[in-house]
Write a protein that holds these residues in place. Structure first.
Motif, PDB file in Angstrom:
ATOM      1  N   ILE A 116      -3.513  15.561  -3.295  1.00  0.00           N
ATOM      2  CA  ILE A 116      -2.504  14.527  -3.577  1.00  0.00           C
ATOM      3  C   ILE A 116      -2.696  13.340  -2.636  1.00  0.00           C
ATOM      4  O   ILE A 116      -2.604  12.182  -3.066  1.00  0.00           O
ATOM      5  CB  ILE A 116      -1.080  15.112  -3.489  1.00  0.00           C
ATOM      6  N   LYS A 151      -3.507   9.661  -3.945  1.00  0.00           N
ATOM      7  CA  LYS A 151      -2.637   8.561  -3.522  1.00  0.00           C
ATOM      8  C   LYS A 151      -3.451   7.474  -2.824  1.00  0.00           C
ATOM      9  O   LYS A 151      -3.227   6.285  -3.039  1.00  0.00           O
ATOM     10  CB  LYS A 151      -1.549   9.100  -2.595  1.00  0.00           C
ATOM     11  N   HIS A 186       4.965   0.948  -4.901  1.00  0.00           N
ATOM     12  CA  HIS A 186       5.802   1.969  -5.530  1.00  0.00           C
ATOM     13  C   HIS A 186       4.915   2.868  -6.397  1.00  0.00           C
ATOM     14  O   HIS A 186       4.957   2.812  -7.619  1.00  0.00           O
ATOM     15  CB  HIS A 186       6.912   1.318  -6.353  1.00  0.00           C
ATOM     16  N   ILE A 187       4.146   3.712  -5.724  1.00  0.00           N
ATOM     17  CA  ILE A 187       3.146   4.512  -6.416  1.00  0.00           C
ATOM     18  C   ILE A 187       3.756   5.479  -7.433  1.00  0.00           C
ATOM     19  O   ILE A 187       3.179   5.735  -8.467  1.00  0.00           O
ATOM     20  CB  ILE A 187       2.244   5.244  -5.408  1.00  0.00           C
ATOM     21  N   PHE A 188       4.954   6.001  -7.172  1.00  0.00           N
ATOM     22  CA  PHE A 188       5.565   6.936  -8.118  1.00  0.00           C
ATOM     23  C   PHE A 188       6.092   6.232  -9.362  1.00  0.00           C
ATOM     24  O   PHE A 188       6.473   6.873 -10.328  1.00  0.00           O
ATOM     25  CB  PHE A 188       6.644   7.778  -7.443  1.00  0.00           C
ATOM     26  N   PHE A 210      -0.173   7.965 -11.817  1.00  0.00           N
ATOM     27  CA  PHE A 210      -0.107   8.748 -10.593  1.00  0.00           C
ATOM     28  C   PHE A 210       0.835   9.940 -10.767  1.00  0.00           C
ATOM     29  O   PHE A 210       0.528  11.050 -10.331  1.00  0.00           O
ATOM     30  CB  PHE A 210       0.317   7.906  -9.392  1.00  0.00           C
ATOM     31  N   ARG A 211       1.979   9.717 -11.409  1.00  0.00           N
ATOM     32  CA  ARG A 211       2.922  10.824 -11.625  1.00  0.00           C
ATOM     33  C   ARG A 211       2.257  11.941 -12.427  1.00  0.00           C
ATOM     34  O   ARG A 211       2.445  13.127 -12.131  1.00  0.00           O
ATOM     35  CB  ARG A 211       4.177  10.330 -12.351  1.00  0.00           C
ATOM     36  N   TYR A 215      -0.061  13.778 -10.128  1.00  0.00           N
ATOM     37  CA  TYR A 215       0.757  14.482  -9.144  1.00  0.00           C
ATOM     38  C   TYR A 215       1.275  15.808  -9.719  1.00  0.00           C
ATOM     39  O   TYR A 215       1.180  16.861  -9.076  1.00  0.00           O
ATOM     40  CB  TYR A 215       1.916  13.574  -8.723  1.00  0.00           C
TER      41      TYR A 215
END
Length: 182
Positions: free
Chosen positions: A6, A10, A18-20, A25-26, A29
């Motif tokens: 992760i 990332k 605001h990577i999420f 990315f989500r 993840y």
């Protein structure tokens, strides 16, 4: 191991605040959580797997949780990515939308692809069969690859043509995660 993957994933998005907020990315993840809990905790695996199945449908992705993908996966554009569950992808892989990595069920290239480290795979590329793609390869958008590709190469077109080039992915693999080979 999950935390390392992760962190590497990332890192590939370094600079994004605001990577999420990024669905790409989500998606990765949640996939990493499925990988981690598959053989460790069935209850947690089922929890993450339900979320993952929802995301696969929502984002039009078919990347089975058991696909082996190394650290530093970056999906540039969500949607239309299909990967065979037996395929193996190395580290610092970049995928764009519409990529198909599939198997071939007969003939001399029967099997699923093994993709090396630092490979950039463009939009609507098709990679099929029991083939190997070496390190530092760029698969151009729309390429059809059903043959082995040596390291440091670019593959263009349908049928694919190999163009040898040192540092083939220079400028394409953004924010490479530095890892130690084992």
């Amino acid at each position: 191991m999950m935390i390392e993957k992760i962190k590497a994933d990332k890192f590939r998005w370094h600079g994004k605040k605001h990577i999420f907020a990024l669905p790409q990315f989500r998606f990765v993840y949640v996939k990493r959580h499925c990988e981690h809990y598959r053989d460790r905790n069935k209850l947690l695996f089922l929890f993450w797997r339900l979320i993952y199945q929802h995301m696969e449908i929502k984002y039009n992705m078919d990347v089975p949780a058991k696909v082996k993908i190394g650290k530093g996966l970056r999906i540039e554009h969500i949607g239309g990515v299909v990967i065979n569950p037996l395929a193996e992808l190395g580290e610092n892989i970049t995928l764009l939308n519409g990529v198909l990595i599939g198997s071939q069920s007969r003939g001399k290239r029967m099997g699923t692809p093994i993709i090396g480290d630092e490979v950039w795979i463009g939009t609507n590329s098709v990679i099929v069969g029991g083939i190997n793609i070496g390190k530092d390869c760029l698969i151009a958008p729309g390429a059809y690859v059903n043959f082995n590709v040596p390291a440091h190469s670019i593959v263009l077109g349908n049928p694919g043509k190999i163009i040898p080039k040192e540092c083939a992915t220079e400028g394409y693999i953004l924010n490479k995660y530095e890892y130690k080979s084992e």
